[in-house]
Design a protein around this motif. Structure first.
Motif, mmCIF file in Angstrom:
data_model
loop_
_atom_site.group_PDB
_atom_site.id
_atom_site.type_symbol
_atom_site.label_atom_id
_atom_site.label_comp_id
_atom_site.label_asym_id
_atom_site.label_seq_id
_atom_site.Cartn_x
_atom_site.Cartn_y
_atom_site.Cartn_z
ATOM 1 N N ASN A 194 8.289 60.068 55.118
ATOM 2 C CA ASN A 194 8.670 61.474 55.038
ATOM 3 C C ASN A 194 7.969 62.276 56.120
ATOM 4 O O ASN A 194 6.997 61.845 56.711
ATOM 5 C CB ASN A 194 8.312 62.053 53.668
ATOM 6 C CG ASN A 194 9.227 61.556 52.578
ATOM 7 O OD1 ASN A 194 10.142 60.775 52.835
ATOM 8 N ND2 ASN A 194 8.985 61.984 51.367
ATOM 9 N N ASP A 252 2.596 55.476 59.174
ATOM 10 C CA ASP A 252 4.047 55.454 58.974
ATOM 11 C C ASP A 252 4.578 54.015 58.990
ATOM 12 O O ASP A 252 5.463 53.654 58.209
ATOM 13 C CB ASP A 252 4.742 56.275 60.060
ATOM 14 C CG ASP A 252 4.546 57.775 59.873
ATOM 15 O OD1 ASP A 252 4.098 58.176 58.776
ATOM 16 O OD2 ASP A 252 4.813 58.538 60.818
ATOM 17 N N ASN A 298 2.706 55.296 43.408
ATOM 18 C CA ASN A 298 3.939 54.588 43.776
ATOM 19 C C ASN A 298 3.823 53.075 43.586
ATOM 20 O O ASN A 298 4.756 52.338 43.903
ATOM 21 C CB ASN A 298 4.323 54.907 45.226
ATOM 22 C CG ASN A 298 3.263 54.480 46.234
ATOM 23 O OD1 ASN A 298 2.483 53.568 45.993
ATOM 24 N ND2 ASN A 298 3.232 55.156 47.376
ATOM 25 N N ALA A 331 4.777 65.662 52.758
ATOM 26 C CA ALA A 331 3.533 65.089 52.250
ATOM 27 C C ALA A 331 2.525 66.180 51.944
ATOM 28 O O ALA A 331 1.825 66.154 50.936
ATOM 29 C CB ALA A 331 2.960 64.106 53.272
ATOM 30 N N ARG A 357 1.011 59.985 49.786
ATOM 31 C CA ARG A 357 2.284 59.386 49.400
ATOM 32 C C ARG A 357 2.193 58.625 48.082
ATOM 33 O O ARG A 357 3.162 57.999 47.662
ATOM 34 C CB ARG A 357 2.760 58.428 50.505
ATOM 35 C CG ARG A 357 3.198 59.141 51.787
ATOM 36 C CD ARG A 357 4.384 60.056 51.566
ATOM 37 N NE ARG A 357 5.406 59.419 50.757
ATOM 38 C CZ ARG A 357 6.321 58.598 51.236
ATOM 39 N NH1 ARG A 357 6.332 58.305 52.522
ATOM 40 N NH2 ARG A 357 7.221 58.065 50.440
ATOM 41 N N ARG A 397 -3.141 60.128 54.554
ATOM 42 C CA ARG A 397 -1.686 60.139 54.619
ATOM 43 C C ARG A 397 -1.067 59.193 53.592
ATOM 44 O O ARG A 397 -0.038 59.504 52.988
ATOM 45 C CB ARG A 397 -1.220 59.798 56.037
ATOM 46 C CG ARG A 397 -1.545 60.911 57.037
ATOM 47 C CD ARG A 397 -1.197 60.531 58.452
ATOM 48 N NE ARG A 397 0.238 60.542 58.698
ATOM 49 C CZ ARG A 397 0.945 61.629 59.020
ATOM 50 N NH1 ARG A 397 0.357 62.804 59.093
ATOM 51 N NH2 ARG A 397 2.240 61.548 59.250
ATOM 52 N N LEU A 418 3.801 52.384 55.688
ATOM 53 C CA LEU A 418 4.743 52.820 54.646
ATOM 54 C C LEU A 418 6.046 52.037 54.747
ATOM 55 O O LEU A 418 6.584 51.567 53.741
ATOM 56 C CB LEU A 418 5.015 54.318 54.786
ATOM 57 C CG LEU A 418 3.887 55.269 54.383
ATOM 58 C CD1 LEU A 418 4.213 56.694 54.797
ATOM 59 C CD2 LEU A 418 3.621 55.202 52.884
#
Length: 425
Positions: free
Chosen positions: A408, A397, A108, A413, A131, A127, A400
């Motif tokens: 999400n 989180d 990303n 994930a 992503r 995590r 992100l």
């Protein structure tokens, strides 16, 4: 094992309001749903549900204080024996890690640094890598795992399990830089300058707290957190006195016995023991003894010197005897408490600790430096693996969101990482 966990699964009442999940588990593991999937022989789905909610599930199944968490909240325990979910979780999670095939997600464009590879660091790395972030872990020791590798004895937590996590991280494209101390040649400011979009700090609490008593620097004294890193490197002798009665103290006592100590005694200031009941029982089964009402005053060349407590009717300490108790011991291990090391604070402008030396964070787990987040023991003080995971999930989180990426659900994930279904090799 198979018969035992099937019988335990059949005992689950599948409560409409599962207190084991809602009240007992710091990460709200979907216990009734996992058990239902297991009973339907949908093992891969049960494992995926556990891993998606708690990547450290295989570890927590072994080291959690279940009697005070999920199993302690089980309604069956009110009038009988609670469902031993730990055994079920251990089987499902271990099998899942053995069989999972990791799919690397599309990048990303975000780069993340994770400083420290204990439970919190591994959770955040997994995590964010799931992503599509490019994650680099900086670990000051030679192996990843933090307390899993260097703080919990291998007779409690197999080292092969920690290596499985490294394999999963590598499969996700996570880079690991071992033997690299941030706060030495490299600083957090250097990471920000090199273009990392956010940084996570999960460096734990690896500095033993001084008791502030005479004799603490003697050659017959060891700090528990240092001893557990490599018990084989210490010659503790036949008689060992352990100051403290927490889980670290229990691990120290059991390790010392395995290293040849014939007489291991743990000393508590009062009648309160902070270690879990299971760990106390294991320590006593191994041969350790616990002596209550002993307040350490000094350490001399022959061993510890205590004040002996006088207990009142309610079991509280009301005073101390006049005479000091000199105890003979070859080695004194101090396992009272620990705090974070201060390298990061001393080398990072604007990074603020509180009065206990723990990093200050806001509700989103962001420190006093924008873009730097933290969770786990370095924020809360020494707690359990599952508490570190709970904070790390929220921090991930928040990271992100800080990087402009949508947060999400766990299932999404997990699906990206392992595919719609985990298949055996």
């Amino acid at each position: 094992m198979a018969i035992h966990i099937i019988e335990e699964a059949d005992r689950c009442l599948n409560c409409k309001r599962p207190l084991c999940q809602l009240r007992g588990c710091p990460v709200a593991t979907h216990i009734p749903e996992v058990i239902s999937l297991f009973k339907e022989r949908r093992l891969e789905e049960a494992g995926a549900l556990l891993f998606g909610n708690n990547p450290m599930s295989a570890v927590c199944a072994i080291v959690c204080n279940h009697s005070k968490q999920c199993e302690g909240a089980c309604v069956r325990g009110c009038k009988g024996t609670p469902v031993h979910f730990s055994s079920i979780e251990s089987y499902i999670s271990g099998t899942y890690l053995d069989r999972m095939v990791v799919k690397r997600p599309e990048p990303n464009g975000r780069r993340v640094a994770v400083v420290g590879s204990g439970p919190a660091g591994i959770t955040v790395a997994l995590r964010l890598a799931q992503r599509g972030c490019a994650v680099t872990i900086f670990e000051q020791r030679t192996e990843i795992g933090g307390v899993l590798e260097y703080g919990i004895p291998d007779f409690r937590l197999p080292r092969q399990l920690v290596q499985k996590y490294r394999s999963i991280l590598c499969a996700l494209g996570v880079r690991v830089r071992p033997s690299t101390t941030i706060g030495g040649a490299l600083r957090l400011d250097d990471l920000l300058a090199d273009g990392y979009d956010s940084i996570f700090v999960g460096t734990g609490t690896w500095r033993a707290k001084k008791l502030g008593i005479p004799g603490e620097s003697r050659g017959n004294v060891i700090y528990g957190i240092d001893y557990l890193v490599n018990p084989q490197s210490f010659a503790v002798g036949e008689r060992v006195a352990v100051i403290g009665v927490g889980n670290v103290a229990m691990d120290v006592a059991r390790s010392a016995i395995r290293e040849g100590a014939c007489e291991v005694t743990l000393y508590a200031r009062s009648r309160h023991v902070s270690a879990s009941s299971d760990e106390i029982e294991y320590a006593e089964l191994d041969g350790a003894q616990i002596v209550y009402g002993k307040a350490i005053e000094a350490i001399d060349e022959n061993g510890p010197v205590f004040k002996t407590a006088i207990f009142g009717e309610e079991g509280k300490v009301t005073g101390y005897e006049d005479a000091l108790d000199h105890v003979a011991a070859d080695t004194v291990v101090i396992a009272a408490s620990q705090a974070p090391k201060d390298k990061l604070v001393l080398t990072t402008s604007g990074l603020e600790p509180n009065e206990r030396g723990l990093l200050v964070v806001d509700d989103a787990y962001q420190t006093t430096v924008p873009g730097i987040f933290a969770a786990g023991d370095v924020v809360t003080g020494a707690k359990t693996v599952v508490h570190a995971v709970a904070g790390a999930k929220e921090a991930a989180d928040a990271m992100l969101a800080y990087m402009g990426l949508a947060v999400n659900e766990d299932a999404a994930a997990e699906e990206r990482t392992t595919g719609e279904k985990v298949t055996a090799r």
